[in-house]
Write a protein that holds these residues in place. Sequence first.
Motif, PDB file in Angstrom:
ATOM      1  N   PRO A  20      -7.897  -5.521  -2.587  1.00  0.00           N
ATOM      2  CA  PRO A  20      -8.695  -5.322  -1.356  1.00  0.00           C
ATOM      3  C   PRO A  20      -9.232  -6.637  -0.806  1.00  0.00           C
ATOM      4  O   PRO A  20      -9.424  -6.776   0.406  1.00  0.00           O
ATOM      5  CB  PRO A  20      -9.817  -4.394  -1.824  1.00  0.00           C
ATOM      6  CG  PRO A  20      -9.226  -3.623  -2.958  1.00  0.00           C
ATOM      7  CD  PRO A  20      -8.308  -4.597  -3.662  1.00  0.00           C
ATOM      8  N   GLU A  41      -7.836   1.606   2.408  1.00  0.00           N
ATOM      9  CA  GLU A  41      -7.262   0.272   2.582  1.00  0.00           C
ATOM     10  C   GLU A  41      -6.265   0.258   3.738  1.00  0.00           C
ATOM     11  O   GLU A  41      -6.190  -0.708   4.502  1.00  0.00           O
ATOM     12  CB  GLU A  41      -6.593  -0.201   1.282  1.00  0.00           C
ATOM     13  CG  GLU A  41      -7.564  -0.509   0.150  1.00  0.00           C
ATOM     14  CD  GLU A  41      -8.577  -1.601   0.497  1.00  0.00           C
ATOM     15  OE1 GLU A  41      -8.203  -2.608   1.140  1.00  0.00           O
ATOM     16  OE2 GLU A  41      -9.768  -1.437   0.146  1.00  0.00           O
ATOM     17  N   LYS A  42      -5.494   1.342   3.885  1.00  0.00           N
ATOM     18  CA  LYS A  42      -4.550   1.424   5.009  1.00  0.00           C
ATOM     19  C   LYS A  42      -5.314   1.343   6.331  1.00  0.00           C
ATOM     20  O   LYS A  42      -4.894   0.676   7.271  1.00  0.00           O
ATOM     21  CB  LYS A  42      -3.754   2.731   4.951  1.00  0.00           C
ATOM     22  CG  LYS A  42      -2.572   2.666   3.980  1.00  0.00           C
ATOM     23  CD  LYS A  42      -1.706   3.922   4.044  1.00  0.00           C
ATOM     24  CE  LYS A  42      -0.517   3.788   3.089  1.00  0.00           C
ATOM     25  NZ  LYS A  42       0.134   5.071   2.788  1.00  0.00           N
ATOM     26  N   ILE A  71      -6.318   4.033  -1.502  1.00  0.00           N
ATOM     27  CA  ILE A  71      -5.156   3.692  -0.679  1.00  0.00           C
ATOM     28  C   ILE A  71      -5.398   3.997   0.802  1.00  0.00           C
ATOM     29  O   ILE A  71      -5.117   3.181   1.676  1.00  0.00           O
ATOM     30  CB  ILE A  71      -3.900   4.444  -1.174  1.00  0.00           C
ATOM     31  CG1 ILE A  71      -3.572   4.007  -2.615  1.00  0.00           C
ATOM     32  CG2 ILE A  71      -2.704   4.182  -0.269  1.00  0.00           C
ATOM     33  CD1 ILE A  71      -2.486   4.829  -3.282  1.00  0.00           C
ATOM     34  N   ILE A 130      -7.643  -8.488   2.305  1.00  0.00           N
ATOM     35  CA  ILE A 130      -7.985  -8.203   3.706  1.00  0.00           C
ATOM     36  C   ILE A 130      -9.173  -9.059   4.146  1.00  0.00           C
ATOM     37  O   ILE A 130      -9.226  -9.554   5.273  1.00  0.00           O
ATOM     38  CB  ILE A 130      -8.255  -6.691   3.910  1.00  0.00           C
ATOM     39  CG1 ILE A 130      -6.955  -5.941   3.578  1.00  0.00           C
ATOM     40  CG2 ILE A 130      -8.744  -6.424   5.344  1.00  0.00           C
ATOM     41  CD1 ILE A 130      -6.685  -4.715   4.369  1.00  0.00           C
ATOM     42  N   TYR A 141       1.710  -1.579  -5.799  1.00  0.00           N
ATOM     43  CA  TYR A 141       0.244  -1.472  -5.809  1.00  0.00           C
ATOM     44  C   TYR A 141      -0.403  -2.629  -6.562  1.00  0.00           C
ATOM     45  O   TYR A 141      -1.435  -3.157  -6.163  1.00  0.00           O
ATOM     46  CB  TYR A 141      -0.204  -0.177  -6.498  1.00  0.00           C
ATOM     47  CG  TYR A 141       0.053   1.110  -5.745  1.00  0.00           C
ATOM     48  CD1 TYR A 141       0.321   1.129  -4.380  1.00  0.00           C
ATOM     49  CD2 TYR A 141       0.008   2.341  -6.418  1.00  0.00           C
ATOM     50  CE1 TYR A 141       0.557   2.331  -3.712  1.00  0.00           C
ATOM     51  CE2 TYR A 141       0.238   3.540  -5.762  1.00  0.00           C
ATOM     52  CZ  TYR A 141       0.506   3.530  -4.412  1.00  0.00           C
ATOM     53  OH  TYR A 141       0.731   4.715  -3.775  1.00  0.00           O
ATOM     54  N   LEU A 171       0.827  -1.211   0.000  1.00  0.00           N
ATOM     55  CA  LEU A 171       0.000   0.000   0.000  1.00  0.00           C
ATOM     56  C   LEU A 171       0.857   1.255   0.000  1.00  0.00           C
ATOM     57  O   LEU A 171       0.357   2.360  -0.186  1.00  0.00           O
ATOM     58  CB  LEU A 171      -0.914   0.001   1.232  1.00  0.00           C
ATOM     59  CG  LEU A 171      -2.098  -0.951   1.172  1.00  0.00           C
ATOM     60  CD1 LEU A 171      -2.799  -1.033   2.528  1.00  0.00           C
ATOM     61  CD2 LEU A 171      -3.087  -0.493   0.097  1.00  0.00           C
ATOM     62  N   TYR A 174      -1.501  -5.601  -4.783  1.00  0.00           N
ATOM     63  CA  TYR A 174      -2.488  -5.469  -3.711  1.00  0.00           C
ATOM     64  C   TYR A 174      -3.898  -5.632  -4.252  1.00  0.00           C
ATOM     65  O   TYR A 174      -4.243  -5.133  -5.317  1.00  0.00           O
ATOM     66  CB  TYR A 174      -2.371  -4.094  -3.047  1.00  0.00           C
ATOM     67  CG  TYR A 174      -3.296  -3.962  -1.870  1.00  0.00           C
ATOM     68  CD1 TYR A 174      -2.923  -4.434  -0.613  1.00  0.00           C
ATOM     69  CD2 TYR A 174      -4.563  -3.413  -2.016  1.00  0.00           C
ATOM     70  CE1 TYR A 174      -3.784  -4.345   0.470  1.00  0.00           C
ATOM     71  CE2 TYR A 174      -5.442  -3.321  -0.950  1.00  0.00           C
ATOM     72  CZ  TYR A 174      -5.040  -3.792   0.291  1.00  0.00           C
ATOM     73  OH  TYR A 174      -5.906  -3.724   1.359  1.00  0.00           O
ATOM     74  N   PHE A 217      -7.623   1.137  -6.206  1.00  0.00           N
ATOM     75  CA  PHE A 217      -8.388   1.061  -4.951  1.00  0.00           C
ATOM     76  C   PHE A 217      -8.058   2.332  -4.173  1.00  0.00           C
ATOM     77  O   PHE A 217      -7.145   3.083  -4.542  1.00  0.00           O
ATOM     78  CB  PHE A 217      -7.988  -0.190  -4.151  1.00  0.00           C
ATOM     79  CG  PHE A 217      -6.495  -0.390  -4.084  1.00  0.00           C
ATOM     80  CD1 PHE A 217      -5.735   0.292  -3.148  1.00  0.00           C
ATOM     81  CD2 PHE A 217      -5.837  -1.235  -4.988  1.00  0.00           C
ATOM     82  CE1 PHE A 217      -4.353   0.132  -3.099  1.00  0.00           C
ATOM     83  CE2 PHE A 217      -4.455  -1.399  -4.948  1.00  0.00           C
ATOM     84  CZ  PHE A 217      -3.721  -0.706  -3.997  1.00  0.00           C
TER      85      PHE A 217
END
Lengths: 292, 292
Positions: A215, B285-286, B282, A218, A210, A204, A213, B280
């Motif tokens: 979503p 998501e963090k 960022i 998670i 990127y 991130l 990654y 997405f």
Amino acid sequence: MAKAAFDASDTPTLWTHEPHSHLEFQPGDEVGDIKANATPGFKGSKSDAPDLQDERNERFAELQEMLYARSRSGDTRKILLVLQGMDTAGKGGIVKHVVGAGNPQGIRYASFGKPTDEEQAHHYLWRIRNALPPAGHLGVFDRSHYEDVLIVRVRDLVPPEVWGERYDEINAFEKELVDDGTTIVKVAMFVSLDEQKERLAKRLKRPDKYWKYNPGDIDERELWPKYQQAYQAVLDKTSTEYAPWHVIPCDRKWYSRLAVTELLIEALEGLDLSWPPADFDIKAEKKRLDSV
Amino acid sequence: MAKAAFDASDTPTLWTHEPHSHLEFQPGDEVGDIKANATPGFKGSKSDAPDLQDERNERFAELQEMLYARSRSGDTRKILLVLQGMDTAGKGGIVKHVVGAGNPQGIRYASFGKPTDEEQAHHYLWRIRNALPPAGHLGVFDRSHYEDVLIVRVRDLVPPEVWGERYDEINAFEKELVDDGTTIVKVAMFVSLDEQKERLAKRLKRPDKYWKYNPGDIDERELWPKYQQAYQAVLDKTSTEYAPWHVIPCDRKWYSRLAVTELLIEALEGLDLSWPPADFDIKAEKKRLDSV
């Protein structure tokens, strides 16, 4: 120069025993007990890794070429490396830094994401069979048929009586591959939740990461307890004598790469390879060549 | 450390101009005039090659990963490397030492030998289309659809009116690929008859090379004048603005590998790649990651 990984008698010098003996899943082993930051069997340290990796990559590449060469003379054996693991465990790194040391000519890489509509319309092993390595090749499955008892089980994508049948089906399928001359190297890669958090955070943070990654990673992370159960079932039910699982601690990338390299080398050495003999008359061909 | 291949302004320092400008086939060029032991455009010497190759392999690998990364965000471009050349020209060495520097995850290798019965039952481009690289990939054709106007023409496997149509068909096919986002890098590899003799002799001498020897290679060697004509026709008729041929002198393996590496790098740099932006949120998501 790197320290030799094996001494003259072929005994590993930086490994206390043949790596697979430390890594092979044993009945009764618990996924919950896996220490993802461990380095089982390795006596060296991180600073030994770069040179040792280079050296063992060369050995791997030599054997891989020999396997490929033999297929030209009718040897039908092949290797299948199956990589399974949670996001960030380092499957991509194994492909790049371990498999990448080999010759693309003899490598068949396949990754298995969400099935396409066409794949979905077939039996779950259909796309797997389509991607199997031919004679002489190293096939690499980045995820595999095990997704059909991992994400499919965790996310209830089919009813329990359907995925419940699959362990036996998979064992039968793998038996068939082994009988057909495939050496299957199954690698389950485990990363700790803390290390995974750090790796996701890096993805991130760095624009060159990127693209790795998603979503959804998670969501998967939150399902870890259910995945742990699903992995336990995989290891318990599909670690067979002919296709055992290896459990790879992956918090230290340098260790997991060295370990998988050794597993591949062991698999190749187990085939007792040699350069194939000439299938033509050497003397006659030399004479023909002299004349043209 | 190697000398830099390009200085800060991206001008090659060991090449007098961009390599493709020395290597691209020009109308009127004659196959009979090719000096297979030449090193066009290269100012360095053999001793510069190992370090330079390592350095440029890294650049190639970086760009190849970027191309692959972009496909995850919908960029559909891809590269297709077409390798043609007589036996021993070094196609296998390009695959191993140049393409092999890349990440297997984004490489699709295919070799085209004698067609199988199933392939023979289809149009000659059927097996070619089946092996095309998907978005983000580097496809490598070790021999290709050009066999259908090379060995097929030289050995009269179909009548002249059939192979005679194929040049236009191939141009139309390649135009279609280019319109679909494929950059085609066509490489014709030329080895002298003397050097070929030496390489074949080595294959007959070294047990680790027997597998690369095929008695048919001598038959092909005897047909060199006819192949020369067939290659001339390929270069004359299928070197298009959108998919030009490059003529690579291959008596010096170190040169041919450096040259093809540069052609691949130029093709990749021509795509003006950058790491794909995050698709997405960022920040969001963090925050999600912090909470799990």
